[in-house]
Design a protein around this motif. Structure first.
Motif, short mmCIF file in Angstrom:
data_model
loop_
_atom_site.label_atom_id
_atom_site.label_comp_id
_atom_site.label_asym_id
_atom_site.label_seq_id
_atom_site.Cartn_x
_atom_site.Cartn_y
_atom_site.Cartn_z
N ALA A 40 1.07 -1.23 0.01
CA ALA A 40 0.33 0.00 -0.28
C ALA A 40 0.79 1.12 0.39
N ALA A 41 0.37 2.05 -0.84
CA ALA A 41 1.64 3.09 -1.16
C ALA A 41 0.84 4.57 -0.97
N THR A 42 1.14 5.71 0.29
CA THR A 42 0.35 6.54 0.07
C THR A 42 0.88 7.65 -1.10
N ARG A 43 -1.08 8.53 -0.96
CA ARG A 43 -0.73 9.40 -2.10
C ARG A 43 -0.68 10.47 -1.35
N PRO A 44 -0.70 11.77 -1.54
CA PRO A 44 -1.48 12.90 -0.96
C PRO A 44 -2.38 12.84 -0.54
N GLY A 45 -3.09 13.26 0.01
CA GLY A 45 -4.17 13.65 0.38
C GLY A 45 -4.83 12.02 1.71
N TYR A 46 -4.40 11.62 2.06
CA TYR A 46 -4.82 10.24 2.44
C TYR A 46 -4.37 9.98 4.07
N ASN A 47 -5.74 10.13 5.00
CA ASN A 47 -5.26 10.06 6.46
C ASN A 47 -4.18 8.46 6.54
N VAL A 48 -3.24 8.62 6.69
CA VAL A 48 -2.35 7.66 7.49
C VAL A 48 -2.60 6.75 7.99
N LEU B 299 4.34 1.00 1.98
CA LEU B 299 5.27 2.28 2.31
C LEU B 299 4.79 3.56 1.69
N THR B 300 5.64 4.83 1.97
CA THR B 300 5.96 5.96 2.19
C THR B 300 6.26 6.18 0.54
N ILE B 301 5.79 6.77 -0.54
CA ILE B 301 6.24 8.19 -1.66
C ILE B 301 6.60 8.65 -1.33
N ALA B 302 7.31 9.67 -1.86
CA ALA B 302 7.88 11.39 -2.14
C ALA B 302 5.75 11.55 -2.50
N PRO B 303 5.84 12.63 -1.85
CA PRO B 303 4.53 13.04 -2.06
C PRO B 303 4.88 13.92 -4.08
N VAL B 304 3.58 13.11 -5.05
CA VAL B 304 4.07 14.09 -6.25
C VAL B 304 2.41 14.30 -5.74
N ASP B 305 1.72 15.73 -6.21
CA ASP B 305 0.12 15.48 -6.25
C ASP B 305 -0.64 15.49 -8.15
N ILE B 306 -0.46 14.46 -8.51
CA ILE B 306 -0.59 14.51 -9.81
C ILE B 306 -1.65 13.38 -9.82
#
Length: 202
Positions: A132-140, A161-168
């Motif tokens: 499960a990879a995080t995306r911007p905007g989701y509550n960890v 997995l925490t990924i570098a935030p890319v809001d695309i």
């Protein structure tokens, strides 16, 4: 080369973008995956097909986006399927094809929150390990709580997995194309050229 650990990344890729590629590469490095295979969906059950580029275009764009990374592969296993495509069916086929490989399904945190609405959740979690990879905007905290719940209920490990935030997002890209805005650096140049040459998302 024998593939011991295979990452699987499915999605509509409508279109594929930098965020998808970053998730795949960071997952590959973090979990020591030998290869990551991208699988564009054919006829997904939960998407509005009015906004969906045809399967062949999305397959070609995925090839264009990944061609400079030898650790990436692209499969047409779903785009060649004419009926509604379910993840569990694809994973069953891949588990037979790569029977000597350990499978990892790479997905976004939003999918983990919704996974019990997918077809045959128990079988999905038995076939492969989910990342499960995080995306911007989701509550960890919500994501981690869901992971703990699923691990306890199904007795299966789910990696995080925490990924570098890319809001695309693909939605954002389609909107910008429709409005005549630039999408430079949001997706690889070969994909941009293909979109404009084929007049997609207008």
């Amino acid at each position: 080369m024998k593939i011991k650990k295979l990452g699987i990344m499915g999605g509509t890729f409508n279109p594929i973008h930098i965020g998808h590629l970053m998730i795949a590469e960071q997952s590959r490095k973090k979990f020591n995956l030998d290869k990551v295979i991208f699988i564009p969906t054919g006829s997904p059950p939960h998407k509005d097909e009015k906004q969906l580029a045809n399967a062949l275009d999305r397959y070609i764009m995925t090839i264009l986006a990944t061609s400079d990374n030898n650790n990436f592969m692209v499969s047409d296993i779903e785009t060649n399927r004419y009926k509604t495509s379910y993840t569990v069916d694809t994973l069953e086929l891949l588990s037979q094809k790569y029977k000597d490989s350990e499978l990892f399904f790479i997905t976004g945190a939003d999918s983990i929150l919704d996974i019990e609405n997918w077809k045959n959740t128990n079988k999905l979690l038995n076939i492969c390990t989910f990342i499960a990879a995080t995306r911007p905007g989701y509550n960890v905290e919500n994501v981690m709580a869901q992971i703990r719940k699923l691990e306890e209920k199904y007795n299966k490990k789910i990696s995080y997995l925490t990924i570098a935030p890319v809001d695309i997002s693909s939605t954002q890209i389609r909107k910008r194309i429709f409005e005549g805005e630039t999408i430079k650096y949001m997706t690889p140049d070969p994909v941009i050229n293909y979109i404009y040459n084929k007049n997609l998302y207008k």
